[in-house]
Design a protein around this motif. Structure first.
Motif, PDB file in Angstrom:
ATOM      1  N   THR A   1      95.310   4.342  36.872  1.00 30.42           N
ATOM      2  CA  THR A   1      95.417   5.755  36.538  1.00 30.42           C
ATOM      3  C   THR A   1      96.703   5.992  35.763  1.00 30.42           C
ATOM      4  OG1 THR A   1      96.490   6.206  38.657  1.00 30.42           O
ATOM      5  CG2 THR A   1      94.118   6.550  38.545  1.00 30.42           C
ATOM      6  N   VAL A   2      96.606   6.892  34.790  1.00 28.69           N
ATOM      7  CA  VAL A   2      97.772   7.272  33.991  1.00 28.69           C
ATOM      8  C   VAL A   2      98.339   8.549  34.592  1.00 28.69           C
ATOM      9  CG1 VAL A   2      98.592   7.884  31.703  1.00 28.69           C
ATOM     10  CG2 VAL A   2      96.760   6.213  31.951  1.00 28.69           C
ATOM     11  N   GLU A   3      99.616   8.491  34.983  1.00 27.94           N
ATOM     12  CA  GLU A   3     100.297   9.646  35.560  1.00 27.94           C
ATOM     13  C   GLU A   3     101.393  10.102  34.604  1.00 27.94           C
ATOM     14  OE1 GLU A   3     101.656   8.474  39.395  1.00 27.94           O
ATOM     15  OE2 GLU A   3      99.635   8.067  40.152  1.00 27.94           O
ATOM     16  N   SER A   4     102.077  11.166  34.954  1.00 28.12           N
ATOM     17  CA  SER A   4     103.107  11.704  34.075  1.00 28.12           C
ATOM     18  C   SER A   4     104.281  10.747  33.912  1.00 28.12           C
ATOM     19  CB  SER A   4     103.609  13.047  34.602  1.00 28.12           C
ATOM     20  OG  SER A   4     104.199  12.869  35.880  1.00 28.12           O
ATOM     21  N   GLY A   5     104.630   9.990  34.940  1.00 30.40           N
ATOM     22  CA  GLY A   5     105.759   9.084  34.864  1.00 30.40           C
ATOM     23  C   GLY A   5     105.407   7.693  34.380  1.00 30.40           C
ATOM     24  N   GLY A   6     104.136   7.354  34.330  1.00 31.17           N
ATOM     25  CA  GLY A   6     103.729   6.024  33.911  1.00 31.17           C
ATOM     26  C   GLY A   6     102.310   5.710  34.318  1.00 31.17           C
ATOM     27  N   VAL A   7     102.071   4.461  34.666  1.00 29.60           N
ATOM     28  CA  VAL A   7     100.732   3.975  35.021  1.00 29.60           C
ATOM     29  C   VAL A   7     100.788   3.447  36.453  1.00 29.60           C
ATOM     30  CG1 VAL A   7      98.927   2.317  34.445  1.00 29.60           C
ATOM     31  CG2 VAL A   7     100.304   3.333  32.634  1.00 29.60           C
ATOM     32  N   ARG A   8      99.778   3.757  37.240  1.00 30.49           N
ATOM     33  CA  ARG A   8      99.712   3.273  38.619  1.00 30.49           C
ATOM     34  C   ARG A   8      98.429   2.458  38.782  1.00 30.49           C
ATOM     35  NH1 ARG A   8     102.783   4.392  42.644  1.00 30.49           N
ATOM     36  NH2 ARG A   8     103.518   6.355  41.775  1.00 30.49           N
ATOM     37  N   VAL A   9      98.579   1.287  39.411  1.00 30.53           N
ATOM     38  CA  VAL A   9      97.449   0.412  39.710  1.00 30.53           C
ATOM     39  C   VAL A   9      97.273   0.415  41.229  1.00 30.53           C
ATOM     40  CG1 VAL A   9      96.539  -1.916  39.531  1.00 30.53           C
ATOM     41  CG2 VAL A   9      97.985  -1.024  37.718  1.00 30.53           C
TER      42      VAL A   9
END
Length: 124
Positions: free
Chosen positions: A44-52
């Motif tokens: 998922t793409v979040e405001s601060g970066g990418v989370r797996v």
């Protein structure tokens, strides 16, 4: 579970990333890279970066979580700044020279080794 995989992966300012249809696409000034999302993982793409994240709690999900996080990090690096490999030659009489675009290696053989780089690879 991998501690590095659980961390938010920062996205450089000059790189854009999107996740659609089971594919992660990274584009930047160097080029664009595309990689599939591994089974049992979600990106998922979040405001601060990418989370797996892992979708399950078994061994393969944990293994794929760390691998997917590393692949996303590498894709962001490749699209943003490009990859760099430094070759260091040690020894008396060993040397490397550029003959136009061809790398000529003198490594102790009876003949010089000529290496033509693939498309998109630059030698300096």
């Amino acid at each position: 579970m991998s501690k590095l995989a659980r961390k938010l992966i920062p996205v450089p300012a000059d790189v854009r990333i999107e996740v659609t249809g089971g594919m992660v696409r990274c584009g930047g000034k160097i080029g664009a890279l595309e990689l599939p999302v591994l089974p049992f993982t979600a990106v998922t793409v979040e405001s601060g970066g990418v989370r797996v994240t892992a979708d399950a709690h078994h061994q393969q999900a944990r293994a794929n979580l760390g691998t997917m996080a590393a692949l996303v990090r590498n894709a962001l690096t490749g699209a943003g700044t490009g990859f760099l490999k430094t070759l260091e030659i040690e020894g008396i009489g060993f040397r490397a020279t550029l003959d136009g675009e061809t790398l000529v290696l003198n490594l102790g053989f009876t003949h010089p080794i000529r290496f033509d780089p693939p498309a998109g690879v630059t030698l300096a």
